[in-house]
Design a protein around this motif. Structure first.
Motif, PDB file in Angstrom:
ATOM      1  N   GLN A 189     -27.897  56.890 -75.371  1.00 33.72           N
ATOM      2  CA  GLN A 189     -27.394  58.186 -74.696  1.00 33.72           C
ATOM      3  C   GLN A 189     -28.093  58.019 -73.363  1.00 33.72           C
ATOM      4  O   GLN A 189     -29.187  58.097 -73.160  1.00 33.72           O
TER       5      GLN A 189
ATOM      6  N   THR B  78     -22.869  63.775 -71.254  1.00 40.31           N
ATOM      7  CA  THR B  78     -23.609  62.697 -71.747  1.00 40.31           C
ATOM      8  C   THR B  78     -22.510  61.403 -72.104  1.00 40.31           C
ATOM      9  O   THR B  78     -21.545  61.377 -72.593  1.00 40.31           O
ATOM     10  N   LEU B  79     -23.264  60.178 -71.652  1.00 42.90           N
ATOM     11  CA  LEU B  79     -22.516  58.986 -72.078  1.00 42.90           C
ATOM     12  C   LEU B  79     -23.362  58.210 -73.131  1.00 42.90           C
ATOM     13  O   LEU B  79     -24.391  58.184 -73.133  1.00 42.90           O
ATOM     14  N   THR B  80     -22.307  57.458 -73.868  1.00 41.45           N
ATOM     15  CA  THR B  80     -23.064  56.621 -75.058  1.00 41.45           C
ATOM     16  C   THR B  80     -22.457  55.366 -75.011  1.00 41.45           C
ATOM     17  O   THR B  80     -21.280  54.755 -74.987  1.00 41.45           O
TER      18      THR B  80
ATOM     19  N   ASP C 169     -25.635  62.030 -67.286  1.00 44.14           N
ATOM     20  CA  ASP C 169     -24.890  61.548 -66.202  1.00 44.14           C
ATOM     21  C   ASP C 169     -24.953  62.501 -64.919  1.00 44.14           C
ATOM     22  O   ASP C 169     -24.636  63.469 -64.704  1.00 44.14           O
TER      23      ASP C 169
ATOM     24  N   PHE D  16     -20.119  50.746 -72.374  1.00 48.74           N
ATOM     25  CA  PHE D  16     -19.897  52.280 -72.753  1.00 48.74           C
ATOM     26  C   PHE D  16     -18.919  52.433 -73.568  1.00 48.74           C
ATOM     27  O   PHE D  16     -17.993  51.947 -73.630  1.00 48.74           O
TER      28      PHE D  16
ATOM     29  N   HIS E  44     -17.272  64.664 -68.763  1.00 48.63           N
ATOM     30  CA  HIS E  44     -16.218  63.613 -69.319  1.00 48.63           C
ATOM     31  C   HIS E  44     -15.296  64.468 -70.511  1.00 48.63           C
ATOM     32  O   HIS E  44     -16.034  65.282 -71.116  1.00 48.63           O
TER      33      HIS E  44
ATOM     34  N   SER F 290     -18.211  55.895 -75.542  1.00 48.03           N
ATOM     35  CA  SER F 290     -17.755  57.194 -75.556  1.00 48.03           C
ATOM     36  C   SER F 290     -18.527  58.054 -74.571  1.00 48.03           C
ATOM     37  O   SER F 290     -19.710  57.712 -74.066  1.00 48.03           O
ATOM     38  N   ALA F 291     -17.865  59.406 -74.269  1.00 50.10           N
ATOM     39  CA  ALA F 291     -18.538  60.123 -73.390  1.00 50.10           C
ATOM     40  C   ALA F 291     -17.897  61.672 -73.649  1.00 50.10           C
ATOM     41  O   ALA F 291     -16.851  61.695 -73.839  1.00 50.10           O
ATOM     42  N   SER F 292     -18.916  62.695 -73.527  1.00 54.50           N
ATOM     43  CA  SER F 292     -18.516  64.010 -73.592  1.00 54.50           C
ATOM     44  C   SER F 292     -19.401  64.865 -72.838  1.00 54.50           C
ATOM     45  O   SER F 292     -20.640  64.725 -72.853  1.00 54.50           O
TER      46      SER F 292
END
Length: 451
Positions: free
Chosen positions: A48, A40-42, A51, A33, A63, A35-37
């Motif tokens: 993507q 949504t986890l990428t 979560d 993994f 996140h 990044s995450a916002s």
């Protein structure tokens, strides 16, 4: 801005070579993994995922919540104190003031706050130790399917035998009694009352009873208000302290900030961790003033002064002053409950059981192997969720409290498609995709349990 150094070779190879065999989630979710916002986890290869796992309950606000991120960037840029043991800092003082003003005072609560080590089990250890010291007794009562952590004191009051070993040390001075619903419709507080009242029961008078109002890792078992009130009444009657472990189901997960608010409890101690830190490690123990019998330095921890977590926690606590945030939790709770009820109703012949409250729900599919197949398929389809229960047979849904409505619906649709795909495969048949209901109402499933 400099670019991160790329990973050399295979991340799987590096992990296999260097990390202990004890790792679990990297096996369940075998991706790197990046990044995450929000929700949504990428992954490193650009995939993507939505979560519904939320760091096992540590990311109730998603996140990198915007408020916490901005506060942290500003704090770090000003060389704010990072580590302080239990010394006084501006960051800690602001957190205490915000917690008192935003959480305690509106609920007419009067608690002292002890900062323990950085994780939930540290709060449980402190609570057990303080209860024994305050009551001058060594015994603790806990419940079937309980989960309170993996350090030795917390492990002693955790029910699942998978985590136990005879080599870990003594589990003396702990009694496990049946949780609400463990014996069907039988009111298990009757047994608790008998064990406490009968001096020949073989159970010493305990210093404390420790419980979760909603058992998360144990399989999403929701105690009724009446059962919880009866346990508290027995505690008062027998001069036993009541400890509520709100580490996973506190911080708004149940729909209220504290999971015991609905039942109107007044615990002697409350364990908080996970999401209280806004995504960073923070653990604390709320103590009724008369129970705070510690002497200075009697219980310590090097990382009990995580000022970065104080900053993040202070930022996310301010959400509880926003009517839209609080109302949004209720709306999303309803969507989650009604959607999962509709999905489970399509498989009513399986005799599955749906349990939960607020933003934590579990679908008991009766078999750990089946649950794992569904989790794996969901992960392939772009949805992250985990399981709980004694045999990992309960699919566990814990989306962020502030997940956008469209993303919540999308995640539920991905789950539904993943579930149908697995069930069709196991039945050796294929079926047409059934449209997801647009106007959701509570459906009659095999059993829906909520408080």
């Amino acid at each position: 801005m400099s670019q991160p150094t790329p990973i050399s070779g295979s991340a799987t190879d590096t992990t296999e070579r260097m990390e202990s065999e004890v790792r679990g989630y990297s096996r369940l979710f075998p991706h790197v993994f990046q990044s995450a916002s929000g929700s949504t986890l990428t992954t490193a290869d650009g995939q993507q995922l939505i979560d519904f796992f939320c760091g096992a309950g540590s990311l109730n606000y998603g996140h990198n919540p915007t408020a916490a991120k901005q506060a942290l960037l500003e704090y770090i840029s000003q060389d704010g104190i990072q580590h302080s043991l239990d010394m006084m800092t501006e960051a800690k003082t602001r957190f205490l003031e915000t917690f008192e003003r935003t959480i305690l005072q509106p609920r007419s609560m009067n608690y002292k706050i002890q900062f323990t080590g950085p994780t939930g089990t540290n709060a449980v250890e402190a609570a057990l130790k303080l209860a024994k010291q305050h009551r001058k007794r060594s015994h603790i009562v806990t419940f079937t399917n309980a989960y309170h952590g993996h350090s030795l004191g917390s492990l002693a009051v955790t029910g699942n035998q998978y985590y136990h070993s005879e080599h870990y040390g003594s589990h003396n001075n702990v009694s496990f009694l049946p949780y609400d619903g463990y014996l069907g419709d039988f009111d298990t507080t009757i047994l608790l009352e008998k064990m406490l009242s009968d001096t020949s029961s073989g159970m010493p008078l305990p210093a404390a009873i420790v419980l979760e109002t909603i058992q998360g890792e144990g399989g999403i078992h929701v105690a009724s208000d009446a059962w919880l009130q009866r346990v508290e009444s027995l505690c008062r009657q027998h001069d036993v302290l009541l400890i509520v472990d709100d580490i996973q189901v506190g911080n708004g997960r149940s729909g209220d900030f504290f999971s015991f608010e609905k039942a109107g409890l007044t615990p002697d101690m409350v364990c908080l961790s996970k999401s209280i830190g806004g995504g960073l490690p923070l653990s604390l123990l709320l103590i009724q003033p008369e129970c705070d019998v510690w002497q200075p330095g009697q219980h310590t921890g090097t990382f009990r002064g995580n000022n970065l977590a104080f900053v993040a926690a202070n930022a996310v606590l301010n959400h509880w002053n926003e009517t839209s945030f609080v109302d949004g939790i209720g709306d999303r709770s309803k969507t989650l409950r009604e959607s999962l009820s509709a999905i489970a109703d399509e498989h009513a012949n399986q005799s599955w059981e749906l349990r939960g409250r607020g933003m934590i729900w579990g679908l008991d599919v009766r078999e750990g192997g089946l649950a794992r197949q569904i989790i794996d398929r969901a992960f392939e389809n772009g949805l992250m969720l985990e399981s709980s229960g004694s045999d990992d047979e309960v699919l566990k849904f814990m989306p962020a409290l502030n997940i956008p409505d469209h993303q919540l619906q999308q995640g539920l649709q991905l789950f539904r498609e993943s579930l149908n795909a697995v069930m069709c495969k196991s039945n050796g048949s294929t079926s047409a995709k059934i449209p997801f209901p647009q106007n959701l109402t509570t459906s009659a499933v095999s059993s829906v349990v909520m408080s």
